[in-house]
Design a protein around this motif. Structure first.
Motif, short mmCIF file in Angstrom:
data_model
loop_
_atom_site.label_atom_id
_atom_site.label_comp_id
_atom_site.label_asym_id
_atom_site.label_seq_id
_atom_site.Cartn_x
_atom_site.Cartn_y
_atom_site.Cartn_z
N ASP A 1 4.16 -4.56 -10.09
CA ASP A 1 3.11 -3.78 -10.54
C ASP A 1 2.42 -3.19 -9.38
O ASP A 1 2.29 -1.47 -10.03
CB ASP A 1 2.53 -4.54 -12.18
N SER A 2 1.91 -3.45 -8.61
CA SER A 2 1.25 -2.89 -7.63
C SER A 2 0.71 -3.52 -6.56
O SER A 2 1.31 -4.46 -6.75
CB SER A 2 -0.55 -2.72 -8.88
N VAL A 3 0.69 -2.29 -5.70
CA VAL A 3 0.12 -3.28 -4.77
C VAL A 3 -1.32 -3.13 -3.58
O VAL A 3 -1.99 -2.13 -4.09
CB VAL A 3 1.06 -2.12 -3.37
N PRO A 4 -2.04 -4.62 -2.83
CA PRO A 4 -3.03 -3.98 -3.03
C PRO A 4 -2.97 -3.75 -1.86
O PRO A 4 -2.33 -3.45 -0.62
CB PRO A 4 -3.06 -5.36 -2.56
N LEU B 1 8.88 -6.98 2.07
CA LEU B 1 8.13 -6.13 1.98
C LEU B 1 7.37 -6.35 0.02
O LEU B 1 8.13 -6.57 -0.95
CB LEU B 1 9.12 -5.31 1.60
N VAL B 2 6.76 -5.48 -0.43
CA VAL B 2 6.31 -5.79 -1.62
C VAL B 2 6.26 -4.07 -2.27
O VAL B 2 4.60 -3.30 -1.71
CB VAL B 2 5.22 -7.06 -2.00
N GLY B 3 6.59 -3.46 -3.01
CA GLY B 3 6.68 -1.93 -3.24
C GLY B 3 6.20 -2.23 -4.66
O GLY B 3 6.54 -2.74 -5.76
N GLY C 1 6.21 5.01 -4.52
CA GLY C 1 5.74 5.02 -3.18
C GLY C 1 5.19 4.01 -2.31
O GLY C 1 5.18 4.26 -0.94
N SER C 2 4.32 3.18 -2.70
CA SER C 2 3.32 2.01 -2.08
C SER C 2 4.65 1.24 -1.91
O SER C 2 4.91 0.90 -2.83
CB SER C 2 2.16 1.82 -2.80
N VAL C 3 4.71 0.34 -0.94
CA VAL C 3 4.67 -0.71 -0.06
C VAL C 3 4.16 -1.57 1.28
O VAL C 3 3.69 -0.70 1.81
CB VAL C 3 6.35 -0.30 0.89
N ALA C 4 3.98 -2.55 0.54
CA ALA C 4 3.01 -3.32 1.17
C ALA C 4 4.20 -3.91 2.03
O ALA C 4 5.02 -5.27 2.01
CB ALA C 4 1.74 -4.11 0.49
N PHE D 1 0.07 -1.41 4.78
CA PHE D 1 0.00 -1.03 3.34
C PHE D 1 0.67 0.78 3.59
O PHE D 1 0.02 1.14 4.97
CB PHE D 1 -0.98 -0.57 3.23
N SER D 2 1.59 0.98 3.40
CA SER D 2 2.10 2.67 3.63
C SER D 2 2.48 2.93 2.30
O SER D 2 2.52 2.52 1.26
CB SER D 2 3.40 2.78 4.90
N PHE D 3 2.29 4.69 2.45
CA PHE D 3 2.62 5.60 0.99
C PHE D 3 3.54 6.04 1.26
O PHE D 3 3.20 7.57 2.69
CB PHE D 3 1.73 6.38 0.43
N GLN D 4 5.48 6.70 1.41
CA GLN D 4 6.10 7.24 1.25
C GLN D 4 6.23 8.69 0.07
O GLN D 4 6.54 8.43 -0.93
CB GLN D 4 6.92 6.67 1.64
#
Length: 249
Positions: free
Chosen positions: A9-12, A41-43, A47-50, A70-73
């Motif tokens: 649901d969310s990526v810390p 990888l958890v997204g 757009g957010s992936v950890a 953490f990255s945002f694409q």
């Protein structure tokens, strides 16, 4: 090989712990048999992936992972929307799967005139299957974004969407085997949005093609081969990726 991707649901932020449970946790622990110390990888599908490292396995459907990166694409530009006439049942979800793997942003299921498949009275079920297929294909292809799958569209809905896209500086390409103009001739690189219209197995009705082109759409052909409705969008997306900046990174 890149680590497998799972949805949450969310990526810390880095340094935090993340609990992956439910169907995603079960797939990681029981199906993929991942263990402590392995990378995943958890997204969030938006757009957010950890990048994470599994720290603990709890039961058959839960793991605890430490977030390392953490990255945002952002979504690629221009956005590409697929208006997909309903294929026959055995190829319906394949069309969604292939388009998702090829990078589609929005998928609009369309009850076109010549569709053999009919979602009358079961549109919710059909849309749910397409959304599940899009989520699974995005995960398999390591996409940070899950494509939006809209509710079932009528021809009136499709007309309105295409007219709005043209008015906003977008390009609407109606894939039609009898067209003379190739897709590559369209001003795709400068478009604010691209809308691909793909007909059913029996092809688009002449009245549908005439109606959409009157609104500013372009009737185009992909190449010398006649493609199935389930594969046409994926092939077009490959061409669009090269002809625009979507594949530039």
């Amino acid at each position: 090989m890149s680590p497998p991707l799972f949805w949450a649901d969310s990526v810390p932020a880095p340094g935090a712990d993340l609990i992956l449970s439910g169907p995603e946790g079960r797939h990681a622990v029981t199906v993929a048999r991942l263990g402590v110390g392995e990378r995943i990888l958890v997204g969030d599908g938006a757009g957010s992936v950890a990048g994470c490292e599994i720290r603990e396995i709890t039961g058959k459907d839960t793991l605890v992972a430490s977030v390392r990166e953490f990255s945002f694409q952002a979504r690629p530009a221009p956005q590409v929307t697929l208006v997909q006439a309903l294929p026959k049942s055995e190829r319906s979800e394949l069309a969604v799967d292939l388009a998702t793997e090829a990078g589609i942003d929005v998928i609009v299921p369309w009850q076109a005139m010549r569709c053999v498949a009919r979602w009358t009275g079961k549109a919710d079920k059909g849309v749910a299957k397409w959304r599940a297929a899009a989520s699974a294909a995005a995960k398999q292809s390591r996409r940070p974004w899950i494509p939006e799958v809209t509710d079932l569209a009528t021809t009136i809905d499709v007309r309105a969407r295409c007219a709005d896209a043209v008015a906003a500086g977008g390009v609407v390409a109606v894939l039609h085997e009898e067209a003379a103009r190739p897709l590559a001739e369209l001003p795709l690189a400068d478009a604010s949005e691209i809308v691909l219209v793909v007909g059913p197995e029996g092809g688009l009705d002449d009245a549908e093609v005439a109606d959409l082109t009157a609104l500013g759409a372009h009737s185009v052909v992909l190449g010398p081969e006649v493609l199935r409705t389930s594969t046409a969008a994926a092939v077009a997306l490959g061409a669009i990726g090269v002809l625009t900046g979507r594949w530039s990174r």
